[in-house]
Design an enzyme around this catalytic site. Structure first.
Site, short mmCIF file in Angstrom:
data_model
loop_
_atom_site.label_atom_id
_atom_site.label_comp_id
_atom_site.label_asym_id
_atom_site.label_seq_id
_atom_site.Cartn_x
_atom_site.Cartn_y
_atom_site.Cartn_z
N ASN A 1 -0.24 10.73 6.67
CA ASN A 1 -1.43 10.24 7.35
C ASN A 1 -2.55 11.26 7.46
O ASN A 1 -3.63 10.95 7.93
CB ASN A 1 -1.06 9.67 8.71
CG ASN A 1 -0.33 8.35 8.55
OD1 ASN A 1 -0.89 7.42 8.00
ND2 ASN A 1 0.92 8.32 8.95
N THR B 1 -2.44 -1.89 7.76
CA THR B 1 -2.24 -3.28 8.13
C THR B 1 -0.84 -3.78 7.91
O THR B 1 -0.14 -3.31 7.04
CB THR B 1 -3.18 -4.14 7.25
OG1 THR B 1 -4.50 -3.93 7.69
CG2 THR B 1 -2.84 -5.61 7.31
N LYS C 1 4.02 -6.75 4.09
CA LYS C 1 3.73 -5.34 3.78
C LYS C 1 3.29 -4.65 5.06
O LYS C 1 2.81 -5.30 6.01
CB LYS C 1 2.65 -5.21 2.71
CG LYS C 1 1.25 -5.66 3.07
CD LYS C 1 0.39 -4.74 3.88
CE LYS C 1 0.30 -3.35 3.30
NZ LYS C 1 -0.62 -2.52 4.18
N THR D 1 0.87 -1.18 0.00
CA THR D 1 0.00 0.00 0.00
C THR D 1 0.91 1.23 0.00
O THR D 1 1.31 1.69 -1.05
CB THR D 1 -0.97 0.01 1.20
OG1 THR D 1 -0.25 -0.17 2.41
CG2 THR D 1 -2.00 -1.09 1.06
N GLU E 1 6.35 4.68 7.51
CA GLU E 1 5.93 5.91 6.87
C GLU E 1 6.63 7.15 7.39
O GLU E 1 6.49 7.52 8.55
CB GLU E 1 4.44 6.08 7.07
CG GLU E 1 3.68 5.04 6.29
CD GLU E 1 2.23 5.03 6.66
OE1 GLU E 1 1.88 5.65 7.66
OE2 GLU E 1 1.46 4.40 5.92
#
Lengths: 383, 383
Positions: free
Chosen positions: A378, A179, A168, A146, A259
């Site tokens: 985010n 996730t 992932k 993702t 991230e």
């Protein structure tokens, strides 16, 4: 090759059109046996996604012949229609492979609360089945991404058998975004009880100690599939050790791709009265936004570490704690130690050591810093 | 006037040179009686700052004649010398006011692990004592600021008596940066048992429900001082109600000035099986970085709310939850409800309602969004 490196596995990754980006979004992994033994751990979140609700039923039998994974939608909080989409995915795989739907694990990742397009899903699954091959591991690893910037794969080999894996996401029990999904394959001969025990032991000290941003997903799944195709039955200790190595490697890849992170932080809590105490203190530190911002700012702000430790029930004397940043003991016995300016936090890897002086147990927790890029990514995910 | 609005109080705020910025940094508040009844609540962090360790001893007697507060250093993890600085502060105030040191509460705020300059501290306290006046409330409120952009004061009046207050920081049990300090004064006649009970009741539903960034301070203190100078003895229920109003007002001021925040978020958890359940769910949501980033991005990402609720032990059916953003029920019975694009998050105030459908209890938790400015401010604080 990775998940397809062990004998007895085929995989594929294709583009079904579930993702707006047009990148690949459905992965299929098939265990051709002779054994179909499997083990899994799922999110402990009570708000579970439809694929988790389904896959928990599958795993009640301790076997799985295939797993189908989609990115482009978590299929969580999508109601009966969402569950039907999961069920239809398993049925479609079963029909195409001539196996039972109850032997098909389903995983999904992406935004919560959005319905998957069933036509695209089922057409994509048919395509994925057509493209299955024993060289399909890398394509499968690509299709489950993702916000990952790179695919995560691992291979660990032993005498006559091996373990492959793909992952992932960015955390376990605490992933950034939707996730963490992990599929691990092995051609070792392993019985169901051993597989389950080994997987729980391996995840306990790897994925479970990775806490990227303190947020627990609704979809987390770690699946281990054992084909037995090598004909080799390793000792349980040997199998667990190699599985733990593979999980550790994948966990570190997840950490390194978290991230927006600029620092990978290793928190060693030592001389604890119990391992649980060490884990509790490490996680409290890993969840302190103030500490994580300080590391982003290359600031060895040890006060924020002690303030986090103080929120726990772990056994220690608050006046006796030592804290080091990259080996520089900036806090000794609860007082300023070596000068802060001896600490250099310019490298990506940062090591924190907290000495509780309360026993002989220890634990390591991994986390990331809190950065502008994290906030940016985010705050703009679903819009 | 605010803390000096009630009869019987004098205060001052002066510049001792503890802050690099050159702004005022010592506040002194004196209760001239006739009563010296006091009550306090302190941080539950086990790693307590020296002033908290000292002030807990003071409050064992349920009275206080003065409180001296410094910004420019938390005096936490500064060892025996740090404790001696706290003790010397109390002794100095006692000497200047001809009272006992054991009747002097001490509060500090600023960076952890840095030693205060004792000469500047004691010289500053002498100056603060010289400047005490019944109009000194605003100057005191200024002197306790750290990253606050404005001072926080409150005044609530009843028939013949009143309550004044001042505060700094951004949270209780979960402040951004060093600390929340609150001093509340009243000229009502209140006995020690009533004062303690009223303060605990008031803080329980105000400061304790403010969770700006999930980080618990080592220095948090809320002090209530009662002079009795009005000669009025209010009913306990009336006193508690007005005290709760004053605390609520200060808590909202803290919320509105939280570091880097662009949204003030009110989380109403309704129809819970118990108040504790409602608080637990509300705090879990308030501590989700993903949720807080989404609000910063004006994104009504309700999946992140459900994922947070799912980490709690509160009684509810995960498939039955309703969630509203500013009154738009984007999730109904665990499924997508009204369209997300009906939600407008452009205003600073954001209201989240979570309906657990498990009982009749409710609670409100306040928090802020997670922004670039928060990361910036907290990555650059001590350097």
């Amino acid at each position: 090759m990775t998940i397809t490196a062990p004998q007895g596995f085929r995989a594929s990754g294709i583009t079904a059109g579930l993702k707006a980006s047009g990148k690949s979004d459905i992965a299929l992994v098939v265990n051709d046996g002779p054994s179909a033994v499997a083990a899994a751990v799922f999110t402990t979140n009570r708000c579970k996604a439809n694929p988790v609700l389904w896959s928990e039923q599958v795993m009640a039998g301790h076997k799985a012949s295939a797993v189908v994974l989609n990115s482009g939608g978590a299929n969580c909080y999508t109601g009966p229609e969402g569950f039907q989409n999961t069920h239809a995915s398993a049925e479609k795989v079963a029909e195409l492979l001539a196996i039972g739907a109850i032997d098909v694990v389903v995983c999904s990742t992406g935004l919560i609360g959005e319905q998957l397009d069933r036509d695209k899903l089922l057409t994509g699954i048919a395509q994925a089945a057509n493209e299955l091959s024993d060289a399909g591991g890398p394509a499968a690893a690509e299709a489950i991404m993702t916000t990952d910037t790179r695919s995560k794969q691992v291979l660990r080999e032993s005498a006559g058998w091996c373990i492959g894996g793909m992952a992932k996401g960015a955390g376990m029990l605490a992933p950034a975004l939707a996730t963490m999904l992990v599929v691990i394959t092995t051609d070792a001969q392993v019985d169901a009880v051993t597989a389950d025990r080994a997987l729980r032991q391996a995840t306990r000290v790897t994925f479970d100690r990775l806490d990227s941003d303190g947020c627990m997903s609704t979809n987390d799944t770690v699946l281990l599939m054992c084909s037995g195709a090598s004909g080799v039955t390793p000792e349980e200790g040997e199998f667990t050790a190699l599985l733990t190595e593979a999980c550790h490697d994948l966990a570190q890849q997840l950490l390194g791709d978290a991230e927006g992170a600029e620092h990978d932080i290793t928190i060693d809590v030592v001389n604890a009265a119990s391992e649980d105490d060490a884990v509790e203190v490490g996680k409290a530190i890993a969840r302190s936004n103030l500490f994580k911002c300080a590391v982003f700012g290359k600031d060895p702000n040890w006060g924020r570490i002690l303030a986090s430790a103080g929120t726990t029930r772990a056994a220690f004397d608050p006046g006796a704690l030592d804290v080091a940043f990259n080996g520089v003991w900036v806090c000794r016995d609860g007082e300023p130690g070596e000068p802060r300016d001896k600490v250099d936090l310019s490298e990506r890897a940062v090591n924190i050591t907290v000495d509780l002086k309360a026993g002989t147990e220890s634990a390591t927790i991994w986390t990331n810093d809190l950065t502008h890029a994290y906030v940016h990514e985010n705050s703009a995910y679903s819009t």
